[in-house]
Write a protein that holds these residues in place. Structure first.
Motif, PDB file in Angstrom:
ATOM      1  N   LEU B  64       0.807  -1.221   0.000  1.00 47.40           N
ATOM      2  CA  LEU B  64       0.000   0.000   0.000  1.00 47.40           C
ATOM      3  C   LEU B  64       0.837   1.267   0.000  1.00 47.40           C
ATOM      4  O   LEU B  64       0.335   2.341  -0.273  1.00 47.40           O
ATOM      5  CB  LEU B  64      -0.926   0.017   1.229  1.00 47.40           C
ATOM      6  CG  LEU B  64      -1.935  -1.121   1.272  1.00 47.40           C
ATOM      7  CD1 LEU B  64      -2.739  -1.069   2.555  1.00 47.40           C
ATOM      8  CD2 LEU B  64      -2.860  -1.057   0.074  1.00 47.40           C
ATOM      9  N   VAL B  65       2.116   1.157   0.325  1.00 48.00           N
ATOM     10  CA  VAL B  65       2.940   2.366   0.381  1.00 48.00           C
ATOM     11  C   VAL B  65       4.097   2.315  -0.608  1.00 48.00           C
ATOM     12  O   VAL B  65       4.209   3.164  -1.490  1.00 48.00           O
ATOM     13  CB  VAL B  65       3.465   2.614   1.819  1.00 48.00           C
ATOM     14  CG1 VAL B  65       4.323   3.859   1.855  1.00 48.00           C
ATOM     15  CG2 VAL B  65       2.309   2.736   2.785  1.00 48.00           C
ATOM     16  N   PRO B  68       2.959   1.726  -4.534  1.00 47.88           N
ATOM     17  CA  PRO B  68       2.399   2.937  -5.154  1.00 47.88           C
ATOM     18  C   PRO B  68       3.433   4.042  -5.338  1.00 47.88           C
ATOM     19  O   PRO B  68       3.403   4.743  -6.361  1.00 47.88           O
ATOM     20  CB  PRO B  68       1.318   3.365  -4.165  1.00 47.88           C
ATOM     21  CG  PRO B  68       0.929   2.125  -3.473  1.00 47.88           C
ATOM     22  CD  PRO B  68       2.177   1.317  -3.366  1.00 47.88           C
ATOM     23  N   ILE B  69       4.349   4.210  -4.388  1.00 41.96           N
ATOM     24  CA  ILE B  69       5.363   5.262  -4.538  1.00 41.96           C
ATOM     25  C   ILE B  69       6.209   4.969  -5.775  1.00 41.96           C
ATOM     26  O   ILE B  69       6.430   5.844  -6.615  1.00 41.96           O
ATOM     27  CB  ILE B  69       6.274   5.335  -3.290  1.00 41.96           C
ATOM     28  CG1 ILE B  69       5.491   5.879  -2.107  1.00 41.96           C
ATOM     29  CG2 ILE B  69       7.474   6.231  -3.566  1.00 41.96           C
ATOM     30  CD1 ILE B  69       6.271   5.876  -0.816  1.00 41.96           C
ATOM     31  N   TYR B  71       5.413   3.120  -8.277  1.00 40.09           N
ATOM     32  CA  TYR B  71       4.594   3.198  -9.487  1.00 40.09           C
ATOM     33  C   TYR B  71       4.390   4.658  -9.902  1.00 40.09           C
ATOM     34  O   TYR B  71       4.441   4.993 -11.086  1.00 40.09           O
ATOM     35  CB  TYR B  71       3.242   2.510  -9.238  1.00 40.09           C
ATOM     36  CG  TYR B  71       2.462   2.284 -10.504  1.00 40.09           C
ATOM     37  CD1 TYR B  71       3.011   1.525 -11.543  1.00 40.09           C
ATOM     38  CD2 TYR B  71       1.184   2.821 -10.681  1.00 40.09           C
ATOM     39  CE1 TYR B  71       2.309   1.318 -12.709  1.00 40.09           C
ATOM     40  CE2 TYR B  71       0.480   2.606 -11.843  1.00 40.09           C
ATOM     41  CZ  TYR B  71       1.046   1.851 -12.859  1.00 40.09           C
ATOM     42  OH  TYR B  71       0.350   1.658 -14.013  1.00 40.09           O
ATOM     43  N   ALA B  72       4.183   5.531  -8.905  1.00 40.18           N
ATOM     44  CA  ALA B  72       4.032   6.951  -9.205  1.00 40.18           C
ATOM     45  C   ALA B  72       5.309   7.484  -9.836  1.00 40.18           C
ATOM     46  O   ALA B  72       5.278   8.260 -10.797  1.00 40.18           O
ATOM     47  CB  ALA B  72       3.694   7.730  -7.934  1.00 40.18           C
ATOM     48  N   LYS B  79       3.770  10.650 -20.480  1.00 47.10           N
ATOM     49  CA  LYS B  79       2.596  11.460 -20.744  1.00 47.10           C
ATOM     50  C   LYS B  79       1.455  10.463 -20.811  1.00 47.10           C
ATOM     51  O   LYS B  79       1.331   9.710 -21.783  1.00 47.10           O
ATOM     52  CB  LYS B  79       2.767  12.198 -22.074  1.00 47.10           C
ATOM     53  CG  LYS B  79       1.662  13.178 -22.353  1.00 47.10           C
ATOM     54  CD  LYS B  79       1.921  13.941 -23.632  1.00 47.10           C
ATOM     55  CE  LYS B  79       0.632  14.533 -24.145  1.00 47.10           C
ATOM     56  NZ  LYS B  79       0.814  15.175 -25.451  1.00 47.10           N
ATOM     57  N   MET B 291      -2.245  18.591  -7.784  1.00 51.67           N
ATOM     58  CA  MET B 291      -2.121  17.186  -8.156  1.00 51.67           C
ATOM     59  C   MET B 291      -3.492  16.591  -8.480  1.00 51.67           C
ATOM     60  O   MET B 291      -3.678  15.924  -9.489  1.00 51.67           O
ATOM     61  CB  MET B 291      -1.475  16.415  -7.013  1.00 51.67           C
ATOM     62  CG  MET B 291      -1.424  14.925  -7.215  1.00 51.67           C
ATOM     63  SD  MET B 291      -0.714  14.083  -5.785  1.00 51.67           S
ATOM     64  CE  MET B 291      -2.132  13.952  -4.722  1.00 51.67           C
ATOM     65  N   GLN B 300      -4.506  14.116 -16.711  1.00 53.72           N
ATOM     66  CA  GLN B 300      -3.091  14.120 -17.082  1.00 53.72           C
ATOM     67  C   GLN B 300      -2.355  13.461 -15.926  1.00 53.72           C
ATOM     68  O   GLN B 300      -1.696  14.119 -15.126  1.00 53.72           O
ATOM     69  CB  GLN B 300      -2.616  15.556 -17.305  1.00 53.72           C
ATOM     70  CG  GLN B 300      -3.218  16.179 -18.559  1.00 53.72           C
ATOM     71  CD  GLN B 300      -2.891  17.649 -18.700  1.00 53.72           C
ATOM     72  OE1 GLN B 300      -3.532  18.498 -18.111  1.00 53.72           O
ATOM     73  NE2 GLN B 300      -1.880  17.958 -19.483  1.00 53.72           N
ATOM     74  N   ALA B 304       0.391  14.561 -12.993  1.00 52.13           N
ATOM     75  CA  ALA B 304      -0.027  14.552 -11.589  1.00 52.13           C
ATOM     76  C   ALA B 304       0.913  13.676 -10.764  1.00 52.13           C
ATOM     77  O   ALA B 304       1.235  14.009  -9.624  1.00 52.13           O
ATOM     78  CB  ALA B 304      -1.464  14.052 -11.473  1.00 52.13           C
ATOM     79  N   SER B 305       1.361  12.569 -11.354  1.00 49.84           N
ATOM     80  CA  SER B 305       2.317  11.704 -10.655  1.00 49.84           C
ATOM     81  C   SER B 305       3.598  12.471 -10.373  1.00 49.84           C
ATOM     82  O   SER B 305       4.195  12.331  -9.302  1.00 49.84           O
ATOM     83  CB  SER B 305       2.644  10.470 -11.491  1.00 49.84           C
ATOM     84  OG  SER B 305       1.519   9.661 -11.613  1.00 49.84           O
ATOM     85  N   SER B 308       3.081  14.441  -7.407  1.00 47.18           N
ATOM     86  CA  SER B 308       3.086  13.636  -6.182  1.00 47.18           C
ATOM     87  C   SER B 308       4.497  13.195  -5.830  1.00 47.18           C
ATOM     88  O   SER B 308       4.848  13.096  -4.656  1.00 47.18           O
ATOM     89  CB  SER B 308       2.141  12.440  -6.322  1.00 47.18           C
ATOM     90  OG  SER B 308       2.717  11.462  -7.143  1.00 47.18           O
ATOM     91  N   MET B 311       6.120  16.128  -4.197  1.00 48.92           N
ATOM     92  CA  MET B 311       5.576  16.248  -2.842  1.00 48.92           C
ATOM     93  C   MET B 311       6.216  15.241  -1.907  1.00 48.92           C
ATOM     94  O   MET B 311       6.608  15.558  -0.785  1.00 48.92           O
ATOM     95  CB  MET B 311       4.070  15.969  -2.883  1.00 48.92           C
ATOM     96  CG  MET B 311       3.213  17.168  -2.687  1.00 48.92           C
ATOM     97  SD  MET B 311       1.510  16.697  -2.926  1.00 48.92           S
ATOM     98  CE  MET B 311       1.017  16.406  -1.251  1.00 48.92           C
ATOM     99  N   PHE B 312       6.325  14.011  -2.406  1.00 53.55           N
ATOM    100  CA  PHE B 312       6.930  12.952  -1.606  1.00 53.55           C
ATOM    101  C   PHE B 312       8.369  13.299  -1.264  1.00 53.55           C
ATOM    102  O   PHE B 312       8.796  13.176  -0.120  1.00 53.55           O
ATOM    103  CB  PHE B 312       6.861  11.623  -2.366  1.00 53.55           C
ATOM    104  CG  PHE B 312       7.702  10.541  -1.772  1.00 53.55           C
ATOM    105  CD1 PHE B 312       7.332   9.941  -0.577  1.00 53.55           C
ATOM    106  CD2 PHE B 312       8.873  10.142  -2.387  1.00 53.55           C
ATOM    107  CE1 PHE B 312       8.116   8.954  -0.017  1.00 53.55           C
ATOM    108  CE2 PHE B 312       9.666   9.156  -1.830  1.00 53.55           C
ATOM    109  CZ  PHE B 312       9.290   8.559  -0.639  1.00 53.55           C
TER     110      PHE B 312
END
Lengths: 431, 342
Positions: B64-65, B68-69, B71-72, B79, B291, B300, B304-305, B308, B311-312
């Motif tokens: 869950l953490v 996803p990180i 993958y982002a 694009k 985001m 898009q 947005a990734s 994020s 931000m991370f």
């Protein structure tokens, strides 16, 4: 003493949560069993957005009526709220499998689905009876000369105004030209009436002004061309911004409009409903929402089409709006198309129109309209010489959002008409 | 939201911290012979037990953490519209666009302003309330409850509530101004790009100061009476006692509270989304809002990734630096005690 600091694990978790939000888009699967052939048992999957009244009652009613007349057909309905439906459909489109019958707003999204080869071309199937429907209502679903969906609703944007407040300001007739509209705004202001209600927080109500001005100045043709060349920097779009700026400079909107929503108890609809402002530019659903959000104006509510602009090539009979329809997946059974015919029939359309939440698409259903304003809207639609679908449906979502954002900046006097046109062009080109 | 779960865990931590941390009752140096073997076996059994108990949590954490990180991070290089597999590889183009985007640069500036206001005004306010409510005061429990109550309220309810309070003309805030004769100021609060951020900060303070106040109060409780009494006997004034005894002893709590406040401000989303959706004209937009706009409104998702990811990284680097240089002293006990026991 001393507070035990966060463990490395929990701070990683906290920092990490910042990053996970985006890619976890729900990509949910769905399945539709399409057994073809007639005579034997057929199950039709129907996805729609009828989650609120009166659709929530009317849609299942129509399905039941059809099932009663065709015992071999079973219609399986899935109703989703607008935004949920949009994202679910995007996922379905990507997976390459659509339900037999699915709701569509037409325009760019339908075009994408058609290009992916997922939608049934029903041009031939509807040919015998499509003439019974109003031509404008079918237009959002006709792409490249082919028909891909059958409408159940059609509407347009125009000015809704308070007759009593107009009379108080000494305005004799609803403005027919942009200059007259500006004049009416000045008169209303000097009579101490707030001329226009606008939901600035939501942005989409503001974009109606810019889009309609562009239609009046360059005609529907200008928008069609811009959609193809992805170039919004032409004269009609810059001039639309300049005309809108003339209006903004008169400070016509209610106090604090930039924080206002549309359907809340102190939002745009309520401002109109409680007689605080003289007009709003909104779709055919405006009277319904007004009634929900306040006292309602009753007979004082009037409608006039968007004014023409001097020197513009767009006619007063070109309309800006949208509707709703049902399309078929490429391997939908024949019964599905037959059901769409049934759903678009005059009898069913009259039921929808009588609920006051829909405008007629079938010829002959007009007489079911009881509200004089909706009658005017319906007539305007029937006499329309051109039709432009809502920009956020006609264009990719990023372009639609950019139009909203840029027009909001223009209305807040934070961007010039030229900057607006350039920014929209830049986003369109990047798509 | 992420940070509220985070805060809860911090509350638990501070409740648990009474446990003497540095009890170095070590199992003693492993001598040779049979004692050494049993010690080794015990260590092995311990490790297996730890692994068994940790694995469900670690699995969830990874799923869950971590995944996803990563993958982002991967999708931020494309694009990509969010559906189907990402195909259009653009390298770091999204990041280049991002750091030229006025809205995003504005997000960074607004984030900085909110952090400065939080640390400079909100936390000192919370501290002074904590000190005040730590005195013998009639109805102390009631006030504590009262000030903590907003924190319990959901962000969405808070948002809707304050939209009504700060509604132009008709809201409670304007009525109040009318009563004191300031009605003519015509402040439109959330509807004006020059006042929206400050108004938002007022709401944030209302919502979150109670939480920090409770943290400080917990910290104050653990300051031994006798130290303060000794200072008083030595002739220290009330201010001197606060400045030279209470404040230093409260240091660890303050450092954690600043940390939570900053992380919270960086990730601020729901309150703003409900009240202004980032408007008017981006004047209250935060990184998380930008985001969301690009990810879920414009589709898009690659871009947005990228937001994020930035931000991370900001949170991550900040957390590392903060732990290394600010929390180091507070950390020492926890870390060394583990080593001592092993």
């Amino acid at each position: 003493m001393g507070t035990e600091p966060l463990s490395r694990r929990s701070f990683l978790a906290a920092a990490g949560l910042a990053g996970i939000s985006v890619p976890v888009l729900g990509a949910c699967g769905g399945d539709s069993d399409d057994s073809g052939g007639s005579g034997k048992k057929v199950t039709i999957e129907w996805w729609n957005i009828a989650t609120t009244e009166p659709g929530r009652t009317l849609w299942p009613q129509a399905a039941k009526a059809y099932e009663a007349a065709h015992p071999n057909v079973q219609i399986k309905m899935t109703s989703l709220e607008n935004d949920a439906y949009k994202s679910k459909m995007t996922a379905q489109t990507a997976s390459g499998k659509l339900p037999d019958i699915f709701h569509t707003w037409g325009g760019g999204v339908l075009e994408q689905q058609v290009e992916a080869g997922l939608v049934k071309d029903i041009t031939g199937g509807v040919a015998p009876w499509i003439g019974n429907l109003s031509p404008i209502s079918v237009q959002p679903y006709q792409l490249g000369g082919k028909t891909y969906a059958v409408p159940y609703d059609i509407g347009m944007v125009g000015f809704w105004y308070n007759k009593a407040l107009f009379a108080k300001a000494g305005i004799k007739a609803p403005p027919a030209t942009w200059a007259e509209l500006l004049d009416a705004v000045r008169k209303l202001k000097s009579a101490g009436v707030t001329p226009i209600a606008l939901a600035g927080k939501e942005k989409w109500p503001g974009h109606y002004y810019w889009s309609y001005l562009a239609i009046r100045i360059g005609g529907v043709a200008a928008l069609k061309q811009a959609a193809e060349t992805k170039d919004f920097s032409g004269a009609p779009f810059v001039q639309a911004g300049q005309r809108l700026k003339e209006l903004v400079d008169l400070a016509p909107f209610q106090n604090g409009f930039q924080g206002a929503s549309y359907p809340t108890t102190d939002g745009q609809a309520a401002q109109m409903s409680n007689g605080k402002t003289a007009m709003e530019l909104m779709g055919q659903w405006a009277p319904n929402v007004q009634k929900e959000m306040g006292k309602g104006l009753g007979d004082d509510l009037g409608f006039f089409p968007f004014p023409t602009v001097a020197g513009g090539s767009g006619a007063a009979t070109e309309v800006f709006g949208g509707g709703g329809g049902n399309a078929l997946s490429k391997d939908a059974p024949a019964e599905a198309l037959d059901f769409l015919k049934f759903f678009a029939s005059v009898e069913n359309d009259r039921k929808r129109v009588a609920s006051k939440a829909f405008l007629p698409i079938a010829k002959g259903a007009e007489s079911a309209i009881t509200d004089p304003n909706l009658k005017t809207v319906s007539q305007t639609l029937n006499n329309a010489t051109g039709f432009q679908l809502f920009l956020d449906q006609a264009f990719p979502p990023a372009v639609g959002q950019e139009v909203n954002d840029q027009v909001a900046a223009l209305v807040a006097s934070k961007a010039t008409p030229e900057q607006v046109a350039q920014a929209i062009t830049k986003t369109a080109k990047s798509q | 939201m992420a940070h509220s779960a985070f805060k809860n865990s911090a509350v638990k931590d501070s409740a648990l911290e009474k446990r003497p941390a540095g009890k170095a009752t070590a199992a003693g140096p492993a001598g040779g012979g049979p004692r050494g073997r049993t010690a080794r076996r015990r260590r092995l059994v311990d490790s297996v037990t730890i692994a068994a108990f940790l694995s469900p949590a670690m699995l969830l954490f990874a799923l869950l953490v971590l995944v996803p990180i990563l993958y982002a991070l991967y999708t931020s290089l494309f694009k990509w519209g969010g559906f189907g597999a990402p195909e259009n590889f653009v390298g770091l183009e999204n990041f280049r666009t991002l750091f030229k985007d006025e809205v995003f640069l504005g997000d960074l500036w607004r984030g900085f302003v909110l952090i400065a206001l939080s640390v400079g005004i909100q936390l000192p306010f919370a501290l002074s309330m904590a000190v005040l409510l730590n005195q013998k005061l009639r109805g102390r429990a009631f006030y504590r409850l009262l000030f903590f109550a907003p924190y319990v309220l959901s962000e969405v309810i808070t948002g809707v509530l304050f939209t009504m309070i700060f509604a132009p003309d008709s809201g409670l805030a304007d009525h109040a101004l009318d009563l004191v004769g300031l009605g003519d100021l015509g402040i439109t609060w959330f509807a004006d790009s020059s006042t929206v951020l400050v108004t938002l900060f007022l709401v944030m303070t209302w919502k979150y100061f109670g939480f920090h106040m409770i943290l400080y109060m917990a910290g104050l409780q653990s300051i031994p009476r006798d130290v303060l009494e000794a200072a008083a006997i030595d002739g220290a004034s009330a201010w001197q006692r606060f400045r030279h005894v209470t404040l230093p002893l409260l240091g660890p709590t303050i450092r954690i509270s600043v940390f939570l406040s900053i992380i919270g401000a960086i990730q601020l989303f729901d309150l703003v989304w409900v009240i202004t959706a980032g408007g008017p004209v981006h004047a209250s937009e935060t990184m998380a809002i930008t985001m969301f706009q690009f990810g879920f409104k414009r589709y898009q998702v690659g871009y947005a990734s990228a937001i994020s990811v930035v931000m991370f990284l900001i949170c991550f680097v900040f957390a590392l630096v903060y732990q290394r240089y600010v929390l180091r002293r507070d950390l020492e006990g926890a870390v060394t005690s583990m080593r001592g026991r092993r």
